[in-house]
Design a protein around this motif. Structure first.
Motif, PDB file in Angstrom:
ATOM      1  N   TYR A 240       0.823  -1.206   0.000  1.00 22.04           N
ATOM      2  CA  TYR A 240       0.000   0.000   0.000  1.00 22.04           C
ATOM      3  C   TYR A 240       0.862   1.263   0.000  1.00 22.04           C
ATOM      4  O   TYR A 240       0.431   2.302  -0.511  1.00 22.04           O
ATOM      5  CB  TYR A 240      -0.931  -0.002   1.217  1.00 22.04           C
ATOM      6  N   GLN A 241       2.073   1.172   0.577  1.00 25.33           N
ATOM      7  CA  GLN A 241       2.950   2.346   0.571  1.00 25.33           C
ATOM      8  C   GLN A 241       3.217   2.815  -0.854  1.00 25.33           C
ATOM      9  O   GLN A 241       3.230   4.022  -1.141  1.00 25.33           O
ATOM     10  CB  GLN A 241       4.305   2.027   1.227  1.00 25.33           C
ATOM     11  N   LYS A 242       3.461   1.844  -1.740  1.00 25.19           N
ATOM     12  CA  LYS A 242       3.751   2.201  -3.133  1.00 25.19           C
ATOM     13  C   LYS A 242       2.495   2.698  -3.835  1.00 25.19           C
ATOM     14  O   LYS A 242       2.550   3.646  -4.644  1.00 25.19           O
ATOM     15  CB  LYS A 242       4.331   0.994  -3.859  1.00 25.19           C
ATOM     16  N   LEU A 243       1.359   2.083  -3.562  1.00 26.67           N
ATOM     17  CA  LEU A 243       0.119   2.518  -4.178  1.00 26.67           C
ATOM     18  C   LEU A 243      -0.257   3.932  -3.739  1.00 26.67           C
ATOM     19  O   LEU A 243      -0.915   4.672  -4.480  1.00 26.67           O
ATOM     20  CB  LEU A 243      -1.013   1.547  -3.828  1.00 26.67           C
ATOM     21  N   ALA A 244       0.180   4.298  -2.522  1.00 24.53           N
ATOM     22  CA  ALA A 244      -0.154   5.622  -1.992  1.00 24.53           C
ATOM     23  C   ALA A 244       0.731   6.727  -2.562  1.00 24.53           C
ATOM     24  O   ALA A 244       0.387   7.912  -2.451  1.00 24.53           O
ATOM     25  CB  ALA A 244      -0.041   5.617  -0.467  1.00 24.53           C
ATOM     26  N   GLN A 245       1.875   6.338  -3.144  1.00 31.27           N
ATOM     27  CA  GLN A 245       2.773   7.349  -3.702  1.00 31.27           C
ATOM     28  C   GLN A 245       2.085   8.096  -4.841  1.00 31.27           C
ATOM     29  O   GLN A 245       1.494   7.504  -5.725  1.00 31.27           O
ATOM     30  CB  GLN A 245       4.058   6.685  -4.206  1.00 31.27           C
ATOM     31  N   GLY A 246       2.164   9.387  -4.800  1.00 32.32           N
ATOM     32  CA  GLY A 246       1.559  10.205  -5.844  1.00 32.32           C
ATOM     33  C   GLY A 246       0.118  10.570  -5.579  1.00 32.32           C
ATOM     34  O   GLY A 246      -0.452  11.402  -6.297  1.00 32.32           O
ATOM     35  N   LYS A 247      -0.519   9.936  -4.572  1.00 35.39           N
ATOM     36  CA  LYS A 247      -1.888  10.284  -4.232  1.00 35.39           C
ATOM     37  C   LYS A 247      -1.909  11.456  -3.254  1.00 35.39           C
ATOM     38  O   LYS A 247      -0.988  11.615  -2.449  1.00 35.39           O
ATOM     39  CB  LYS A 247      -2.624   9.087  -3.623  1.00 35.39           C
ATOM     40  N   ASP A 248      -2.928  12.249  -3.342  1.00 35.71           N
ATOM     41  CA  ASP A 248      -3.094  13.404  -2.454  1.00 35.71           C
ATOM     42  C   ASP A 248      -3.781  12.926  -1.174  1.00 35.71           C
ATOM     43  O   ASP A 248      -5.005  12.847  -1.105  1.00 35.71           O
ATOM     44  CB  ASP A 248      -3.927  14.481  -3.155  1.00 35.71           C
ATOM     45  N   LEU A 249      -2.967  12.592  -0.170  1.00 33.32           N
ATOM     46  CA  LEU A 249      -3.513  12.056   1.076  1.00 33.32           C
ATOM     47  C   LEU A 249      -3.967  13.188   1.980  1.00 33.32           C
ATOM     48  O   LEU A 249      -3.238  14.168   2.179  1.00 33.32           O
ATOM     49  CB  LEU A 249      -2.458  11.219   1.801  1.00 33.32           C
ATOM     50  N   PRO A 250      -5.149  13.088   2.549  1.00 33.58           N
ATOM     51  CA  PRO A 250      -5.615  14.128   3.483  1.00 33.58           C
ATOM     52  C   PRO A 250      -4.748  14.154   4.733  1.00 33.58           C
ATOM     53  O   PRO A 250      -4.103  13.161   5.088  1.00 33.58           O
ATOM     54  CB  PRO A 250      -7.049  13.703   3.795  1.00 33.58           C
ATOM     55  N   ALA A 251      -4.747  15.294   5.400  1.00 38.34           N
ATOM     56  CA  ALA A 251      -3.865  15.481   6.550  1.00 38.34           C
ATOM     57  C   ALA A 251      -4.182  14.537   7.699  1.00 38.34           C
ATOM     58  O   ALA A 251      -3.318  14.233   8.526  1.00 38.34           O
ATOM     59  CB  ALA A 251      -3.943  16.929   7.028  1.00 38.34           C
ATOM     60  N   ASN A 252      -5.418  14.066   7.773  1.00 38.49           N
ATOM     61  CA  ASN A 252      -5.806  13.199   8.899  1.00 38.49           C
ATOM     62  C   ASN A 252      -5.629  11.716   8.598  1.00 38.49           C
ATOM     63  O   ASN A 252      -6.071  10.865   9.360  1.00 38.49           O
ATOM     64  CB  ASN A 252      -7.264  13.461   9.301  1.00 38.49           C
ATOM     65  N   LEU A 253      -4.957  11.390   7.472  1.00 37.82           N
ATOM     66  CA  LEU A 253      -4.665   9.991   7.126  1.00 37.82           C
ATOM     67  C   LEU A 253      -3.164   9.757   7.211  1.00 37.82           C
ATOM     68  O   LEU A 253      -2.373  10.476   6.585  1.00 37.82           O
ATOM     69  CB  LEU A 253      -5.165   9.670   5.718  1.00 37.82           C
TER      70      LEU A 253
END
Length: 436
Positions: A240-253
């Protein structure tokens, strides 16, 4: 009081992954009398999932000694200096190979009490896995539900079912949930191989991100099992770390590692597809949701939670739903949320004490699978661990005859590094290219 309850005991645990080391070591501690002085020697079976130093530190279980071995090295040491109790925390084929190898090493002489079992929920390959574990003195079942199923399988093939012993998951614990935290915290417990497709894993990640955006007042945590390149009990090709790269993650995640028990200390809602973390949360009476978004299917393992009251979708969770577990279901699953956990290992502890105090040597190990009952199956399992059909190491097996010298150890470490790189980095790329 039996002598085994007060004398010094040496317990050995052989494990092939971080999760199985945690299960094996904690099980060993729960199976030994509190009054006994116990020495715990850990052995990590060399392979693709051998845990790293970071993973061992995260597990947090200490041993008096801990080292990496090949199967043949382990068998040689057990033959020369058998412990009092041996816990085999391995995949089924590994357990079967060690049972035959140990039978050959010990013969009819003095031997330890041999224990094996499962790390968590048993939702696939029940019959295959159980018969591969048959032959140990105790085959631990983590719940009443599993104990009934285990006995039915053994009795159904005409095998001795007396080894089946009901216990509970050894890593349950922690303070019961008393109410909402500030901020309210939602934790998604990731799994290395469930689901296994990029599409499904990306979907779950996007829904987690969406939940965090819909509820900015909540803290949302993605609890990760391993860092990229590390292996757990199951292969994780799409972290999931790699899948999350490049995504705009909200501050509370946030993405977090660490001990699951410490994460649960601040959890108000545990969400997963089918992780054993759900049972840990239910033990502490933390609201728990098992996702139905990808279906309720055997391949996902969430079918195990049918009847639990915990099945829910992200749409329901986004709308504020908090599942309420079915008490009867929970009682049969070894969760021990009713306070019975303190006595869950008593029966197993008593059986081990009786075996240790038995006059004379224990009878030789007697697995169900032999060259007579499974001549087309067993030899292949043993050969993968460099053992012949009689359980004796094959000629040329690694470290079959002597302890490796310094040069051989250096070469072996280099080869092992190349092997792990191939398994963990190159092979997944080739498999994905083949799917194009």
């Amino acid at each position: 009081m039996p002598a085994s309850a007060t004398k010094s005991l040496r317990v050995a645990v052989l494990a092939d992954s971080d999760t199985r080391w945690k299960w094996g070591a904690l099980t060993a501690r729960r199976l030994t009398p509190a009054a006994a002085e116990v020495r715990l020697d850990g052995y990590l079976l060399r392979g693709r999932a051998t845990p790293t130093a970071r993973q061992l530190e995260e597990v947090g279980v200490r041993a008096d000694s801990l080292r990496e071995v090949t199967g043949v090295e382990f068998l040689r040491e057990m033959g020369e200096a058998p412990p009092d109790v041996l816990v085999l925390a391995l995949v089924g084929g590994g357990v079967q190979a060690m049972l035959h190898g140990l039978r050959a090493a010990w013969g009819s002489g003095k031997r330890p009490v041999v224990v094996t079992g499962y790390v968590g929920v048993v939702y696939e390959k029940l019959t295959d896995g159980l018969l591969l574990r048959h032959g140990a003195d105790l085959v631990l079942a983590n719940s009443r539900h599993d104990a009934d199923r285990f006995r039915a399988v053994y009795e159904g093939v005409g095998a001795d079912a007396s080894a089946v012993t009901e216990v509970a998951l050894p890593f349950l614990g922690g303070a019961p949930y008393t109410g909402e935290h500030d901020p309210y915290t939602v934790v998604f417990a990731a799994q290395p191989s469930v689901p296994d497709s990029r599409r499904d894993r990306t979907y779950l990640l996007d829904r987690l991100i969406g939940h965090a955006r819909r509820h900015p007042e909540r803290e949302v945590l993605l609890k990760l099992r391993s860092k990229p390149g590390e292996h757990t009990t199951h292969i994780e090709e799409l972290p999931y770390q790699k899948l999350a790269q490049g995504k705009d993650l909200p501050a509370n995640l946030r993405l977090v590692y660490g001990h699951m028990g410490e994460v649960l200390d601040r959890t108000d809602l545990l969400v997963t597809v089918s992780s054993t973390a759900a049972l840990e949360a239910l033990h502490r009476r933390i609201p728990t949701a098992v996702l139905t978004d990808l279906g309720v299917r055997e391949v996902l393992g969430n079918h195990h939670f049918t009847g639990s009251g915990c099945l829910a979708s992200w749409d329901q969770l986004d709308a504020g739903h908090r599942p309420v577990p079915d008490e009867e279901w929970v009682a049969r699953q070894g969760v021990a949320a009713d306070g019975s956990y303190a006595t869950a290992f008593d029966a197993a502890r008593e059986r081990i004490a009786k075996l240790l105090d038995r006059p004379g040597a224990l009878p030789p190990l007697a697995p169900y699978y032999t060259t007579e009952t499974a001549p087309g199956y067993l030899p292949g399992i043993l050969a993968r661990h460099h053992l012949g059909p009689d359980g004796v190491p094959l000629p040329g097996a690694p470290a079959a005859d002597k302890t490796p010298g310094p040069v051989r150890q250096i070469v072996r470490r280099a080869a092992r590094g190349a092997y792990r790189h191939g398994v963990q980095r190159v092979a997944p790329v080739i498999r994905r290219m083949g799917e194009l």
